[in-house]
Design a protein around this motif. Structure first.
Motif, PDB file in Angstrom:
ATOM      1  N   GLU A 115       0.833  -1.204   0.000  1.00  0.00           N
ATOM      2  CA  GLU A 115       0.000   0.000   0.000  1.00  0.00           C
ATOM      3  C   GLU A 115       0.870   1.258   0.000  1.00  0.00           C
ATOM      4  O   GLU A 115       0.582   2.215  -0.735  1.00  0.00           O
ATOM      5  CB  GLU A 115      -0.916  -0.010   1.228  1.00  0.00           C
ATOM      6  N   ARG A 116       1.942   1.262   0.816  1.00  0.00           N
ATOM      7  CA  ARG A 116       2.829   2.430   0.849  1.00  0.00           C
ATOM      8  C   ARG A 116       3.528   2.640  -0.494  1.00  0.00           C
ATOM      9  O   ARG A 116       3.704   3.771  -0.949  1.00  0.00           O
ATOM     10  CB  ARG A 116       3.862   2.265   1.963  1.00  0.00           C
ATOM     11  N   ALA A 117       3.931   1.532  -1.111  1.00  0.00           N
ATOM     12  CA  ALA A 117       4.595   1.637  -2.413  1.00  0.00           C
ATOM     13  C   ALA A 117       3.652   2.215  -3.459  1.00  0.00           C
ATOM     14  O   ALA A 117       4.053   3.039  -4.295  1.00  0.00           O
ATOM     15  CB  ALA A 117       5.099   0.263  -2.849  1.00  0.00           C
ATOM     16  N   GLU A 118       2.384   1.793  -3.418  1.00  0.00           N
ATOM     17  CA  GLU A 118       1.399   2.305  -4.379  1.00  0.00           C
ATOM     18  C   GLU A 118       1.146   3.797  -4.157  1.00  0.00           C
ATOM     19  O   GLU A 118       1.022   4.574  -5.116  1.00  0.00           O
ATOM     20  CB  GLU A 118       0.098   1.516  -4.265  1.00  0.00           C
ATOM     21  N   GLU A 121       4.081   5.744  -5.553  1.00  0.00           N
ATOM     22  CA  GLU A 121       4.028   5.837  -7.013  1.00  0.00           C
ATOM     23  C   GLU A 121       2.968   6.858  -7.452  1.00  0.00           C
ATOM     24  O   GLU A 121       3.185   7.631  -8.399  1.00  0.00           O
ATOM     25  CB  GLU A 121       3.716   4.467  -7.612  1.00  0.00           C
ATOM     26  N   LYS A 122       1.836   6.859  -6.763  1.00  0.00           N
ATOM     27  CA  LYS A 122       0.773   7.796  -7.094  1.00  0.00           C
ATOM     28  C   LYS A 122       1.214   9.235  -6.853  1.00  0.00           C
ATOM     29  O   LYS A 122       0.960  10.129  -7.665  1.00  0.00           O
ATOM     30  CB  LYS A 122      -0.473   7.481  -6.265  1.00  0.00           C
ATOM     31  N   LYS A 123       1.902   9.454  -5.738  1.00  0.00           N
ATOM     32  CA  LYS A 123       2.377  10.799  -5.419  1.00  0.00           C
ATOM     33  C   LYS A 123       3.418  11.266  -6.427  1.00  0.00           C
ATOM     34  O   LYS A 123       3.448  12.433  -6.820  1.00  0.00           O
ATOM     35  CB  LYS A 123       2.975  10.815  -4.009  1.00  0.00           C
TER      36      LYS A 123
END
Length: 450
Positions: A115-118, A121-123
């Protein structure tokens, strides 16, 4: 060469992750399977419960894809002894960790990492906020003025030192060097401060110290003169001078450049202490491009360092380099999942010490402020030497090994006196071994001395 995939580890690679020698020793003590209540693995995750002094065992988990660690123990070290012990079990006997579905406490941690990785990437994909260019230019002008004043002051100090001669330098107190260094910190030129402070200990280095000090004074003088006519110099030389002065380049600016795609062999790693700051230096070598790369990571006090680059492993990635006449420092821009084995990495390095020092001389001619340079020396032997350890090639040429190196006997035991490939750092005076290839096996030499 050993085949090292993402989930294949050697004991030396694991111990290279240890934050200090005591953690390495404690990790070895916990590599006994009998001390673990449960053990398991699934894909790139491993976990276990280690019985400690309390009623509940410590829950330890590792994501080998970086690697990343988590443990319920109170230790502030990273990785802790339990994480090291768990990985040492994996390195010694992968079958000791049975394939199983991750328990809830492991699955939740892995899900949170995903979740943190996603989110990251979104940021990263979000449009950047507009930059206040006027305020940015004002801050840059204010710093330039401070640095220019500091350069003039240091130039006067340097001329006074040379005018007075070097005969009395050895009797000078530390404040003689520390006072101008502090002034350079105030002038926002930390690179100059470091160069001045580094000279303070030169008179205590024994015979030949005057020549060594004069060489450093000359490099400092060249840097000051270069900064004085910065705009007239080539762009790469400007970048070297500003980096030596202590100016930084924003990582976002570097990451915007086109990367060098390659299979990067993580050849060596070293951690140094600088005041309250720990500096991790990781050397990479491109198997196809032949490029050398230095990844720097920093951590204050007990903060964890990056452990995703493991000595002896291979990284399939795009690297981007900071500007300079001899571009070495780099950032990992894109990392891919497919990681080849060491068997894909051809033999590399210099067969003679003469060739290695010639490469260093060529790099130094382009960038005189290089403080160290990577050497891969092939078919060299280790010898105790008359006064200190040294490495010697087949032609009989030798390089002195740095006095700070304390693993000479271990290196001799690893090599058995036979010619091997040794990777390390050369600072113009001494060679510091960091890793060795002996009979198809990779050994990290610096982990226990962090």
């Amino acid at each position: 060469m050993d085949v090292l995939m993402t989930t294949s580890w050697t004991t030396d690679q694991v111990l290279a992750l240890a934050p200090d020698a005591s953690s390495a020793k404690s990790g070895r003590d916990l590599s006994n399977k009998a001390k673990w209540v449960t053990l398991g693995q699934r894909e790139t995750a491993i976990w276990g419960e280690c019985q400690g002094s309390g009623s509940k065992p410590y829950r330890t988990q590792v994501d080998l894809s970086e690697p990343a660690f988590r443990c319920s123990c109170p230790s502030r070290k990273f990785p802790c002894k339990h994480g090291l012990g768990l990985m040492l079990i994996l390195a010694a006997d992968p079958g000791a960790l049975p394939d199983a579905a991750p328990p809830d406490w492991v699955a939740e941690w892995l899900a949170s990492r995903t979740e943190r990785a996603e989110k990251k990437e979104k940021k990263a994909a979000e449009p950047e906020k507009p930059v206040d260019t006027a305020a940015q230019a004002k801050r840059a002008a204010q710093r330039d003025a401070k640095v220019a004043g500091g350069v003039q002051e240091l130039d006067r100090w340097l001329r006074d030192l040379v005018r007075g001669g070097l005969a009395e330098i050895a009797s000078r107190p530390y404040s003689y060097w520390d006072t101008p260094a502090k002034r350079m910190v105030d002038a926002q030129a930390p690179g100059l401060a470091r160069m001045v402070r580094d000279m303070a200990g030169v008179p205590a280095t024994g015979a030949g110290w005057r020549e060594r000090l004069l060489e450093r004074l000359g490099r400092l003088h060249l840097l000051l003169q270069g900064y004085g006519r910065l705009e007239s110099l080539p762009a790469e030389t400007q970048a070297d001078i500003k980096a030596a002065m202590g100016f930084t380049v924003a990582q976002e600016q570097v990451l915007a450049e086109t990367g060098v795609t390659d299979r990067w062999f993580v050849a060596a790693q070293r951690v140094e202490e600088e005041d309250t700051l720990r500096v991790q230096r990781t050397w990479l070598w491109g198997s196809q491009s032949g490029a050398l790369a230095l990844i720097l990571n920093f951590a204050h006090a007990s903060q964890p360092l990056d452990v995703s680059l493991v000595s002896g492993s291979v990284l399939d990635a795009d690297l981007v380099f900071f500007p300079g006449a001899v571009p070495l420092r780099a950032l990992v821009k894109t990392r891919r999942d497919a990681v080849p084995s060491l068997s894909d990495i051809p033999e590399h390095g210099h067969r003679t010490i003469h060739a290695a020092t010639a490469a260093y001389a060529a790099a130094l001619a382009r960038s005189p402020w290089l403080d160290r340079y990577p050497f891969a020396l092939r078919e060299v032997c280790l010898s105790p030497g008359d006064e200190r350890w040294e490495v010697q090639d087949a032609a009989g040429q030798a390089l002195p090994i740095a006095a700070a190196f304390t693993q000479g006997w271990r290196l001799l035991g690893v090599t058995g006196g036979r010619p091997v490939t040794v990777w390390g750092e050369w600072n113009g005076l001494a060679f510091l071994p960091l890793s060795v290839w002996a009979e198809g096996h990779f050994y990290a030499l610096s982990g226990a001395e962090k």
